[in-house]
Write a protein that holds these residues in place. Structure first.
Motif, PDB file in Angstrom:
ATOM      1  N   UNK A  41      47.357  44.055  36.103  1.00 27.72           N
ATOM      2  CA  UNK A  41      45.835  44.411  36.420  1.00 27.72           C
ATOM      3  C   UNK A  41      45.871  44.570  37.671  1.00 27.72           C
ATOM      4  N   UNK A  42      46.267  43.958  38.818  1.00 26.27           N
ATOM      5  CA  UNK A  42      45.941  44.192  40.256  1.00 26.27           C
ATOM      6  C   UNK A  42      46.109  45.955  40.066  1.00 26.27           C
ATOM      7  N   UNK A  43      47.615  46.249  39.713  1.00 21.99           N
ATOM      8  CA  UNK A  43      48.611  47.428  39.937  1.00 21.99           C
ATOM      9  C   UNK A  43      47.062  48.658  39.338  1.00 21.99           C
ATOM     10  N   UNK A  44      46.708  48.473  38.147  1.00 19.44           N
ATOM     11  CA  UNK A  44      46.110  49.420  37.299  1.00 19.44           C
ATOM     12  C   UNK A  44      44.494  49.037  37.804  1.00 19.44           C
ATOM     13  N   UNK A  45      44.000  48.096  38.642  1.00 21.23           N
ATOM     14  CA  UNK A  45      42.821  48.900  39.816  1.00 21.23           C
ATOM     15  C   UNK A  45      43.413  49.451  40.786  1.00 21.23           C
ATOM     16  N   UNK A  46      44.113  48.945  41.454  1.00 17.94           N
ATOM     17  CA  UNK A  46      45.095  49.728  42.418  1.00 17.94           C
ATOM     18  C   UNK A  46      44.564  51.747  41.970  1.00 17.94           C
ATOM     19  N   UNK A  51      42.984  56.529  42.615  1.00 21.03           N
ATOM     20  CA  UNK A  51      42.401  57.999  41.842  1.00 21.03           C
ATOM     21  C   UNK A  51      41.343  58.737  41.843  1.00 21.03           C
ATOM     22  N   UNK A  52      39.957  57.593  41.628  1.00 18.06           N
ATOM     23  CA  UNK A  52      38.873  57.584  41.836  1.00 18.06           C
ATOM     24  C   UNK A  52      38.187  58.470  42.799  1.00 18.06           C
ATOM     25  N   UNK A  53      39.566  58.189  44.730  1.00 18.80           N
ATOM     26  CA  UNK A  53      38.784  58.107  45.966  1.00 18.80           C
ATOM     27  C   UNK A  53      37.912  57.206  46.100  1.00 18.80           C
TER      28      UNK A  53
END
Length: 86
Positions: A41-46, A51-53
Protein backbone atom coordinates in the motif's frame (compact mmCIF):
# COMPACT_ATOMS: atom_id res chain seq x y z
CA UNK A 1 36.75 -4.10 1.79
CA UNK A 2 35.36 -3.93 -1.71
CA UNK A 3 31.77 -5.16 -2.11
CA UNK A 4 31.30 -8.16 -4.34
CA UNK A 5 28.37 -9.35 -6.39
CA UNK A 6 27.53 -11.95 -3.75
CA UNK A 7 27.30 -9.37 -0.94
CA UNK A 8 25.08 -7.19 -3.14
CA UNK A 9 22.74 -10.12 -3.82
CA UNK A 10 22.65 -10.96 -0.12
CA UNK A 11 21.67 -7.38 0.68
CA UNK A 12 18.89 -7.51 -1.89
CA UNK A 13 17.73 -10.83 -0.48
CA UNK A 14 17.70 -9.40 3.05
CA UNK A 15 15.64 -6.39 1.93
CA UNK A 16 13.19 -8.65 0.08
CA UNK A 17 12.87 -10.96 3.11
CA UNK A 18 12.26 -7.98 5.41
CA UNK A 19 9.56 -6.57 3.13
CA UNK A 20 7.93 -9.99 2.75
CA UNK A 21 7.91 -10.50 6.53
CA UNK A 22 6.48 -7.02 7.05
CA UNK A 23 3.73 -7.67 4.51
CA UNK A 24 2.96 -11.05 6.03
CA UNK A 25 2.78 -9.74 9.59
CA UNK A 26 0.48 -6.88 8.62
CA UNK A 27 -1.87 -9.24 6.77
CA UNK A 28 -1.71 -12.06 9.33
CA UNK A 29 -2.51 -9.89 12.33
CA UNK A 30 -4.85 -7.53 10.39
CA UNK A 31 -3.01 -4.47 11.63
CA UNK A 32 -4.99 -1.31 10.80
CA UNK A 33 -3.65 0.83 7.97
CA UNK A 34 -3.23 3.91 10.17
CA UNK A 35 -0.96 2.01 12.59
CA UNK A 36 1.27 0.11 10.17
CA UNK A 37 0.52 0.08 6.44
CA UNK A 38 1.72 -2.81 4.31
CA UNK A 39 4.64 -2.17 1.95
CA UNK A 40 2.38 -2.78 -1.07
CA UNK A 41 0.00 0.00 0.00
CA UNK A 42 2.94 2.35 0.61
CA UNK A 43 4.37 1.64 -2.85
CA UNK A 44 0.95 2.08 -4.46
CA UNK A 45 0.45 5.46 -2.74
CA UNK A 46 3.94 6.53 -3.82
CA UNK A 47 3.23 5.47 -7.41
CA UNK A 48 -0.10 7.33 -7.47
CA UNK A 49 1.56 10.47 -6.11
CA UNK A 50 4.30 10.34 -8.73
CA UNK A 51 1.88 9.52 -11.57
CA UNK A 52 -0.40 12.44 -10.68
CA UNK A 53 2.62 14.81 -10.32
CA UNK A 54 1.46 15.63 -6.79
CA UNK A 55 5.02 15.51 -5.46
CA UNK A 56 6.40 17.59 -8.29
CA UNK A 57 4.00 20.41 -7.44
CA UNK A 58 5.03 20.40 -3.78
CA UNK A 59 8.77 19.95 -4.24
CA UNK A 60 9.19 23.53 -5.48
CA UNK A 61 7.43 24.95 -2.43
CA UNK A 62 9.53 22.81 -0.10
CA UNK A 63 12.74 23.75 -1.91
CA UNK A 64 11.87 27.47 -1.78
CA UNK A 65 11.08 27.31 1.94
CA UNK A 66 14.29 25.40 2.62
CA UNK A 67 16.47 27.87 0.74
CA UNK A 68 14.77 30.88 2.32
CA UNK A 69 15.24 29.36 5.78
CA UNK A 70 18.89 28.66 5.03
CA UNK A 71 19.44 32.22 3.78
CA UNK A 72 17.69 33.73 6.81
CA UNK A 73 19.67 31.51 9.19
CA UNK A 74 22.92 32.40 7.46
CA UNK A 75 22.23 36.14 7.64
CA UNK A 76 21.20 35.89 11.29
CA UNK A 77 24.25 33.79 12.20
CA UNK A 78 26.57 36.15 10.35
CA UNK A 79 25.10 39.17 12.14
CA UNK A 80 25.26 37.49 15.56
CA UNK A 81 28.79 36.32 14.87
CA UNK A 82 29.88 39.87 14.12
CA UNK A 83 28.10 41.13 17.27
CA UNK A 84 29.83 38.54 19.45
CA UNK A 85 33.23 39.26 17.88
CA UNK A 86 32.93 42.99 18.48
Amino acid sequence: MKPTGTSFLLRLLLIAAFLAAWEGIVRLFAIPLFILPAPTSIFMALYRGIASSLYLDHVWITLTETLLGFALGTILAFGLGIAVAL
